[in-house]
Design an enzyme around this catalytic site. Structure first.
Site, mmCIF file in Angstrom:
data_model
loop_
_atom_site.group_PDB
_atom_site.id
_atom_site.type_symbol
_atom_site.label_atom_id
_atom_site.label_comp_id
_atom_site.label_asym_id
_atom_site.label_seq_id
_atom_site.Cartn_x
_atom_site.Cartn_y
_atom_site.Cartn_z
ATOM 1 N N GLY A 1 -16.039 -34.727 -30.483
ATOM 2 C CA GLY A 1 -15.340 -33.816 -29.583
ATOM 3 C C GLY A 1 -16.225 -32.942 -28.705
ATOM 4 N N ASN B 1 -17.015 -33.575 -25.653
ATOM 5 C CA ASN B 1 -16.354 -33.509 -24.333
ATOM 6 C C ASN B 1 -15.164 -32.551 -24.381
ATOM 7 O OD1 ASN B 1 -17.473 -35.387 -22.142
ATOM 8 N ND2 ASN B 1 -17.604 -36.618 -23.994
ATOM 9 N N ASN C 1 -9.972 -40.859 -18.233
ATOM 10 C CA ASN C 1 -10.886 -41.233 -19.319
ATOM 11 C C ASN C 1 -12.315 -40.956 -18.883
ATOM 12 O OD1 ASN C 1 -11.763 -42.627 -21.771
ATOM 13 N ND2 ASN C 1 -12.377 -44.317 -20.439
ATOM 14 N N HIS D 1 -16.091 -42.341 -19.415
ATOM 15 C CA HIS D 1 -16.819 -43.511 -19.917
ATOM 16 C C HIS D 1 -18.326 -43.255 -19.746
ATOM 17 C CE1 HIS D 1 -17.467 -47.619 -21.103
ATOM 18 N NE2 HIS D 1 -18.340 -47.723 -20.123
ATOM 19 N N ASP E 1 -11.059 -49.801 -18.691
ATOM 20 C CA ASP E 1 -12.029 -49.186 -17.762
ATOM 21 C C ASP E 1 -11.880 -49.713 -16.329
ATOM 22 O OD1 ASP E 1 -13.117 -47.857 -19.997
ATOM 23 O OD2 ASP E 1 -14.547 -49.472 -20.372
ATOM 24 N N GLU F 1 -21.534 -36.358 -18.556
ATOM 25 C CA GLU F 1 -20.154 -36.286 -19.088
ATOM 26 C C GLU F 1 -19.603 -34.869 -19.114
ATOM 27 O OE1 GLU F 1 -19.271 -38.582 -22.630
ATOM 28 O OE2 GLU F 1 -21.098 -39.737 -22.383
HETATM 29 C C1 GAR Z 1 -18.544 -39.995 -25.272
HETATM 30 O O1 GAR Z 1 -19.859 -40.402 -24.997
HETATM 31 C C2 GAR Z 1 -17.562 -40.749 -24.395
HETATM 32 O O2 GAR Z 1 -18.062 -41.009 -23.123
HETATM 33 C C3 GAR Z 1 -17.404 -42.018 -25.189
HETATM 34 O O3 GAR Z 1 -17.350 -41.606 -26.525
HETATM 35 C C4 GAR Z 1 -18.128 -40.422 -26.684
HETATM 36 C C5 GAR Z 1 -17.308 -39.356 -27.379
HETATM 37 O O4 GAR Z 1 -18.060 -38.226 -27.691
HETATM 38 N N1 GAR Z 1 -16.245 -42.744 -24.781
HETATM 39 C C6 GAR Z 1 -16.201 -44.075 -24.699
HETATM 40 O O5 GAR Z 1 -17.122 -44.771 -25.001
HETATM 41 C C7 GAR Z 1 -14.866 -44.641 -24.191
HETATM 42 N N2 GAR Z 1 -15.051 -46.007 -23.796
HETATM 43 P P1 GAR Z 1 -17.389 -36.831 -28.032
HETATM 44 O O6 GAR Z 1 -16.353 -37.078 -29.126
HETATM 45 O O7 GAR Z 1 -18.522 -35.988 -28.539
HETATM 46 O O8 GAR Z 1 -16.774 -36.285 -26.773
#
Ligand code: GAR
Length: 209
Positions: free
Chosen positions: A12, A14, A108, A110, A151, A181
């Site tokens: 989490g 992000n 989303n 990515h 995507d 991100e």
């Molecule tokens: C992030 O790097 C996000 O971009 C990726 O998962 C991670 C989650 O981190 N998402 C994907 O790969 C979707 N295809 P977080 O839980 O610390 O935000």
């Protein structure tokens, strides 16, 4: 006020970037109404709790059939009367009905520059492993609207990040999160909340340029 729901699966960070941006006034005209995780142990749920945000786990594992999970997720999301659903590290395939009902209202993040290193099987650390295997010198992150593909939806924002010769998947992931991100995801939410972008011929364009 844009009513935002955030779907998560893991750490989490992000989600935290979004919460911090709302609290610091970098995102305006938006409120996080609910955080939903498919994984009950996701630290993202703890982050929501720490900030007094409604949070819950809705996991396919807790339902006999996928269809039951789909219906429950849709029902709960509808009950919050959301204007925007943010997939912030959400690793669950969304029900088709949900994607159709929220056309251009689901975004989303990515961890690569779409259309590179994306599609089925490209998620999390694996994306960075593949980028390093290929020897790319630049990577980054993309925020996009979610459509019925993986995507493939209209791109809202992208940011480049340099790949260093001694990077590991972990070090690259950290740099992509910090430099890209956590920057472009809150910015995209702020742009949507303040009506700065629109769709033209299935492409996202800025109204202020
Ligand atoms: C992030 O790097 C996000 O971009 C990726 O998962 C991670 C989650 O981190 N998402 C994907 O790969 C979707 N295809 P977080 O839980 O610390 O935000």
């Amino acid at each position: 006020m844009l009513r935002v729901g955030v779907l998560v699966s893991g750490g989490g960070t992000n989600l935290q970037a979004i919460i911090d941006s709302v609290e610091a006034g970098r995102i305006t005209n938006a409120s996080i109404e609910v955080v939903i995780s498919n994984n009950k142990n996701a630290y993202a749920l703890e982050r929501a709790k720490n900030h007094g945000i409604a949070h819950m786990c809705i996991s396919p594992k807790d339902y006999a059939a996928r269809e039951e999970f789909n219906q429950e997720l849709l029902k709960v999301l509808l009950s919050y009367k959301l204007d925007l659903i943010v997939l912030a590290g959400c690793m669950v395939v969304l029900p088709k009905e949900l994607v159709e009902q929220y056309e251009n209202r689901i975004i989303n993040i990515h961890p690569a520059l779409i259309p590179s290193f994306c599609g089925t099987g490209f998620y999390g650390l694996r994306v960075h492993e593949k980028a390093l295997e290929r020897g790319v010198k630049l990577t980054g992150a993309t925020v996009h609207f979610v459509d019925s593909g993986t995507d493939t939806g209209p791109i809202i924002a992208q940011k480049c990040v340099e790949v260093l010769d001694d990077d590991t998947p972990q070090s690259l992931q950290k740099r992509v999160m910090e430099q890209a991100e956590w920057v472009i995801l809150p910015q995209a939410i702020d742009d949507i909340a303040n009506n700065r972008i629109e769709m033209r011929d299935n492409h996202v364009v800025r109204k202020d340029k």
